[in-house]
Structures are given as C-alpha cells and as structure tokens.
Design an enzyme around this catalytic site. Structure first.
Site, short mmCIF file in Angstrom:
data_model
loop_
_atom_site.label_atom_id
_atom_site.label_comp_id
_atom_site.label_asym_id
_atom_site.label_seq_id
_atom_site.Cartn_x
_atom_site.Cartn_y
_atom_site.Cartn_z
N ASP A 62 3.59 0.79 -2.09
CA ASP A 62 2.59 -0.25 -2.28
C ASP A 62 2.91 -1.49 -1.45
O ASP A 62 4.07 -1.87 -1.29
CB ASP A 62 2.55 -0.62 -3.77
CG ASP A 62 1.52 -1.69 -4.08
OD1 ASP A 62 0.33 -1.43 -3.90
OD2 ASP A 62 1.93 -2.79 -4.49
N GLU B 70 0.95 2.09 2.20
CA GLU B 70 -0.25 1.26 2.11
C GLU B 70 -0.01 0.06 3.02
O GLU B 70 0.62 -0.92 2.62
CB GLU B 70 -0.52 0.81 0.67
CG GLU B 70 -1.83 0.06 0.56
CD GLU B 70 -1.86 -0.99 -0.55
OE1 GLU B 70 -2.95 -1.45 -0.89
OE2 GLU B 70 -0.79 -1.36 -1.05
#
Length: 735
Positions: free
Chosen positions: A416, A469
């Site tokens: 993330d 990401e």
C-alpha cells in the site's frame, strides 16, 4: 493473581540460616523501579561465602520458600517484596522451585532467574546486522521448553529503555516481579518465564531513559486481544496445512505470463458477522464459481479502528482477532488454496498510527519512526512513517513481509501507498522536507528497503508475487533489483484506472472528445507489469459505485458497466475488481454493511439486472482463463495490435490480443448508445472464420441481445459485423 504452576500447602520448615549479602542500594533502587539492565545478577541463585544465596522479588507475597527435592527452606523478607537467604550448598541446584504464599494460597513455580538466555548469539548477531529473515522466531513471545521447563520466552527490542519488565494478567498487570535482562549492545531484552503458556495476555512495561513508565503491546505479537482491548496474547500454531499441492505448483508459470484475475475483499464486511472459519465455508466456493484466480484481502493485520479498513496497523505480525485466531486465518487460506484460489494480502509498511500503547515512541524515544519530526509525521493520515534508514526497523518490515508468506502461505503482497514512501516531499510543502544527499526528492532509504524486501520475499518464497500501489512515473517499479529496479512483480495501473473511468463518466455524445483517455494507456502499457484495478478506493467517499459512475438511465448504466468490464478484461494487464462491483450494486461500499447481497434475491424486482452482470463476470473470467491470448503476453508488445484506435466519432475501439503461439482474440467496444450495422474491421489473413465468443449485450446478461449469431468470414482481410450499443464483443477464430 500470581505466577502459578501448582497449588501447595502452607510453607513449613525453618528459614535459611545464612543471611544473603546485602544488595547495593543503587542496584536495589533500580531493580524496584524497573530500571535495572541485569536483574539476573541480583535475583536467582548465586555462589557466596558460606554457600548459595537465593533472592527473589515477589511483591504482595506473605512468604517465599526455596524447594529443592522434597525439602523446603523459607527465605527472609528484605522488604519491598524481596526475599533472600543462603543455603549451605557447594553448587547451585540444577533444579529448584519457589513456593510463594499469597493471600489466596501458596503457588509453586520455577525461578525465572535461574535460566540462561533462551536467545542465541546467532540470533543477536543477525538482529544487529538487520539480517534476521525470521525475526518472529527470535523476538516476541515464544512458548517453549527451556532447560527442561515449559514456559514462554519473552524478547523485545527497546534499545533506549532503562529497563523493561513483563506484565500480564498473570501478574495483575504489574511488571515488578518480572524484570527483563538486556542482552549486550543489541538493544534486545529477554526473560524466560516458566509456567506461562498459550493464551496468556501480556504487555511490556518499559521505563524510558527519562524515567517515564508505560505499557506497550508486543510489536512482534502473533496474536492480540479483540479491540478495543489492546493486550498481546501468547500464541503457538497448531494448524495442519492441506495445501501441499498448491504450494508445490503455484510458481510453475511466472505470474506475468499466467491468468491473474483478482477479487478484492474486505473480510469483515463481505458477509458481516462471519468468522475466518465461517468465511472458509462460503468464500472459496463463491470465488471459484465466478472464476477469479485470486482473492486480495484488504489488510488483515491487527488494527484498533475498524473504520481504517485495516490500513492503520498496530500489530504487524497478528491477523486481526475480530474474526478469529491466527490458526483460523490459516484455515481460511488453506481452504482457498484447496479450491485452487490464490491469496494476496494488502501490506502496509508506509506508516503506523500514534496509539500510545503500540509502536509510536516505543521505548520513550522515536524508534520505529524517524527522529526528525518533519520526516516522522505523515501529513495525510495523522500517522508516523517508518525509519527505513534504521537497520532494525528495515529488518522488522522485511521479516514481516516474508512472515505472511511463510507462516500463512499467502501468495502475494499488495504493498500500500508506495508513492508516499518513495518521495521525501510527498504531500509536503517547501520547508517541510530536506533533499537527499544528491539534492533530490527521492527517499533513497525507502527505495533500498523496497528492493531488499522484494529480493528477500522472492528468494525465500518461490511463486509469490509482490504488487505495488504506486501512482507516479518512478522508473523501474517492476524491474528486477539486479537491474536497478524496485523488484515488484506487478504494479497497479492507476493511470489506466483514472483515464478510463473519466471517459466512461462522460455522456456518449461527449466521449469522442475524450477518446485518447481510452487509448493512452497503450503508450506506456509495457513500461511496467500492470494490474488494472477497480479497487475499494474507487467506490467510496463520494466516488460512487462503478455502475453509478456511468451516465444515463439504469439500462444505459448497466450496459456501460458491462461494456467496460469486457474492455477491461481484454486490455493488456491483469484485472482486479472490488466486491459488490461484480453484480453492479449501485450504492457505495460501506464497511458497516458490506455488499448489498439482497439485490440478487429472487424476490427483488430487478434482481435479473444484477444477476446478469454477475453472470457476465463469471463468463469473462472463465473465458479469460481459457484464452492464452488474454494473458500470456501481457508484458510483450507483440501480444497487442490496434485494429481501430482512432474511431473517436464512433466511440469504437478494436484491438487484437495474441497468445505465444500467435493465436488471436479480437475485442471490439462500442461506447455509443446506437447499433452500428455492417461495421467493418481489418483482421489477420490467416484466420478463415471468426466467431463471437462473448457479447456484453447478450440477453442473458440483461442486454438488448443484439448479437452476431452467424460466423464471420473475412473478405479482402476485413470482416463485417454488427456492434451492439454500449457493448463489448469478443471474437475468436473458429476452431
């Protein structure tokens, strides 16, 4: 409540005749205040003139006796919970116990201070070097048998602390009786506590260099209490894995050359109220029926606030206890593997919350976070960032990545917020950050950490994939580390997601002015190995659910939704779709109630609308998996060719995908609301007959059933077909 092993009668026998040498006043004060670095030098059994001195610290005890064999010898109180005495022995007994009398009776236990360290020199060396790739086996709470006695070894890294003690339900949360010893310059504190086993709740009581005392949850805890309770729990796994075949073959084909279609799930809300084991009875069959190759779980690591969806982690080594135990989570992963479904877990090494019982200022000073407050504070989320330049912190995170792969058999980590890690000026204004040593804005330590993490995970766990990401143009995110890249296997294509959704949100009459938003992704499609994500981030906070992003009435929205999915599944790159979007729920996702499953109920007036979309997703996935042209050359420019990329006036896109053997698939999307009859397209010369294999306008999906029922034979290298409105058609050679 006291440490207890077995209950015994009242103590008997005389006190030891010899008096123990008096303790130095400074040592005594530091021991009692929790600031002593070597309590084993003061407590336990030690040779002295005249025999062996025994000393123990047992607050609130009425009496303490030393038990050797069948003989008991009562110690003398020194005050403040200290008891001592000398026994005329030539050597320290190999085994002895302490009988401790409290108000509620007498209890017997082995003396924690008679044991040698239960952590080896190699472990300490690797920790100091930042190379302990199985750090969870060295730090934390480890149930074990040490020197023939069952108990738990507690270890924690707290280099700035004056002292550390173990506190738990077994000490009434008072750590006075269990001070830990410092193991040299490693910053690691250790104590083996006999009689403490699985299920015991504990924390570390830390005294900072400034004299402040506070309780902290174990950073390496493998199990934790259900929030809002915050204690760590001693845990040992007993799960027997049944996924040997899956594990042996998951890496047979490199992920970028294999089908990879991901169903993103927020476990607590997929079916609210279900535990890990209950989910294992429903989720694998649902995902398998829809044909997805993988599930991706939003973060499952322990987090105190459910509304963070798991992205504010306090227990990096513990699956969230809201849904069950760590073994229960393993049971779910095992069930998915046995159903032929891979498991990806969201991993959050970019930041951590400031809760005072967790990682923040862990030993009274910045430890996991940088010492520079400007760098420590994450400006977007009110959290701390990790200090990627610190050896032990980097080790904590690298080991954590491989921990999820090795202990829980997960097949991938989606990392993330990578962009927030890579740039020193991320969300910061001028003056709020300092350039790196080369004068640039790149966080060189964070980049080095990501390279080390990826290299370690891939080396130790064949078949695993890491996914970034990352929303910027950082060069080489999916390039191997030995070529200067960050080493990820895949990267979310945020540009494709943004551009394509922007295009789809326009009324069809305006789409011709945004045509390039659907074609631009092919300019850079082979710069990285991409995943096309329609994730949870795109269906919350006012962004609307996927079907609700589309313009027009309900029929047009569903048609656009289906056409878009058909375009997405054919586009180069892997796919990810968030739960609820597979059946076109119109409302944004909420973690409080999850997907609107009632839309699929047979008594709902428009249930066919939603079932049709779900049926399309099922057919897309199953056809995708059977069609190597759609995944085998995802990262090879030779696997794609535009047939029609400039038909802006028509809102039409057509392209070919090719398998490794040259086998093609033709995808055609008509994003206008009109039927286009006798539409001609150029096709390869070596295909004599084409057949429609998928049409998102088919009646079974809720469309108008404008289909090409007859086979299509090229004439002069062109085929003529009917393009249904707001639809995507797939054509394949007739075999």
């Amino acid at each position: 409540m006291a440490l207890r092993e077995t209950s015994l009668p009242e103590p008997s026998g005389p006190a030891l005749s010899g008096a123990a040498p008096p303790m130095d006043d400074g040592d005594r004060e530091r021991l009692l205040s929790g600031r002593h670095h070597d309590p084993h030098a003061l407590l336990g059994a030690h040779p002295v003139p005249g025999g062996i001195a025994f000393r123990t610290l047992r607050p609130y005890a009425r009496a303490v006796s030393v038990v050797i064999g069948r003989k008991r010898h009562r110690l003398t109180s020194e005050g403040d919970g200290l008891f001592s005495g000398v026994l005329p022995l030539k050597s320290i007994p190999r085994r002895y116990k302490l009988a401790v009398a409290y108000e509620d009776g007498e209890h017997q236990t082995a003396d924690p201070y008679r044991f040698l360290p239960a952590l080896g020199e190699l472990d300490l060396h690797l920790i100091a070097e930042g190379r302990h790739e199985q750090l969870w086996k060295a730090l934390g709470a480890e149930p074990m048998t040490h020197e023939g006695v069952a108990g738990t070894r507690f270890t924690v890294w707290a280099p700035n602390a004056q002292g550390v003690r173990v506190a738990g339900e077994f000490t009434c949360w008072d750590g006075t009786a269990l001070p830990m010893r410092s193991l040299g310059s490693s910053g690691v504190w250790e104590l083996f506590v006999p009689g403490i086993g699985e299920g015991a709740r504990y924390k570390f009581e830390i005294t900072s260099r400034y004299g402040h005392r506070f309780l902290k949850a174990d950073p390496m805890a493998r199990c934790a209490e259900v929030p809002p309770d915050t204690a760590s729990i001693v845990h040992a796994s007993h799960h027997q894995w049944g996924d040997a075949e899956w594990m042996a073959h998951r890496g047979d084909v490199p992920v970028h050359e294999a089908p990879f279609s991901v169903y993103e799930v927020h476990l607590p809300s997929w079916r609210p109220g279900l535990t890990y084991r209950q989910l294992a009875e429903e989720l694998p069959s649902y995902v398998r029926d829809l044909g997805f190759t993988h599930v991706e779980f939003m973060p499952v690591a322990q987090h105190p606030f459910a509304g963070s969806w798991g992205y504010q982690v306090t227990g990096f080594y513990a699956p969230t206890s809201r849904l069950g135990t760590p073994d229960d989570f393993k049971y779910l992963v095992d069930a998915l593997h046995q159903a032929g479904i891979g498991v990806i877990v969201d991993w959050v090494p970019a930041h951590f919350p400031k809760d005072d019982w967790a990682l923040a200022r862990f030993d009274g000073d910045p430890l996991y976070e940088p010492g520079d407050a400007r760098r420590a504070e994450h400006p977007d989320w009110g959290t701390y960032e990790f200090d990627y330049a610190r050896t032990e912190v980097r080790n904590f995170l690298v080991a954590n990545a491989t921990y999820w792969c090795e202990e829980f058999h997960v097949d991938g980590l989606r990392v993330d917020a990578v962009a927030s890690m890579l740039y020193l000026d991320y969300s910061r204004d001028s003056g709020q950050w300092e350039p790196n040593v080369f004068g640039g804005r790149e966080d060189l330590a964070a980049a080095d950490f990501l390279r080390e993490m990826n290299a370690t995970v891939y080396r130790r766990n064949p078949g695993v994939v890491t996914i970034a990401e990352e929303s910027t143009a950082w060069d080489g995110v999916t390039r191997p580390t030995d070529s200067g890249g960050l080493g990820f296997g895949l990267k979310w294509n945020m540009g494709w997601m943004h551009d394509s959704l922007q295009y789809m949100s326009k009324e069809p009459v305006h789409r011709k002015y945004h045509h390039n938003e659907m074609t631009f992704s092919m300019v850079y499609a082979y710069s990285e190995n991409y995943v096309l994500p329609i994730s949870h981030d795109e269906v919350v906070h006012g962004k609307q659910a996927l079907v609700s992003k589309m313009p027009g009435d309900w029929w047009q929205r569903r048609a656009d939704h289906r056409a878009y999915l058909g375009f997405m599944w054919a586009h180069p790159g892997k796919q990810l779709l968030f739960m609820g979007q597979e059946f076109a729920q119109g409302a944004e996702w909420s973690e409080a109630h999850g997907p609107e499953w009632w839309l699929l109920d047979s008594d709902y007036v428009a249930e066919a609308d939603h079932r049709g979309v779900r049926d399309l997703v099922r057919d897309l996935n199953h056809l995708y998996r059977r069609t190597p042209a759609l995944w085998q050359r995802d990262t090879d420019p030779a696997g794609f060719r535009w047939v029609l990329g400039d038909a802006a006036e028509d809102n039409v896109f057509a392209f070919l995908r090719f398998a490794a053997d040259g086998g093609p698939l033709l995808a055609v999307s008509n994003f206008s609301p009109v039927v286009r009859h006798e539409y001609t397209l150029g096709v390869p010369d070596d295909v004599p007959v084409w057949r429609e294999v998928l049409n998102t306008d088919a009646g079974c999906y809720g469309g108008g059933d404008v289909v090409n029922a007859d086979d299509l034979k090229p004439e002069d290298g062109r085929i003529t077909l009917t393009l249904p409105p707001l639809a995507t058609v797939w054509l394949a050679p007739l075999v």
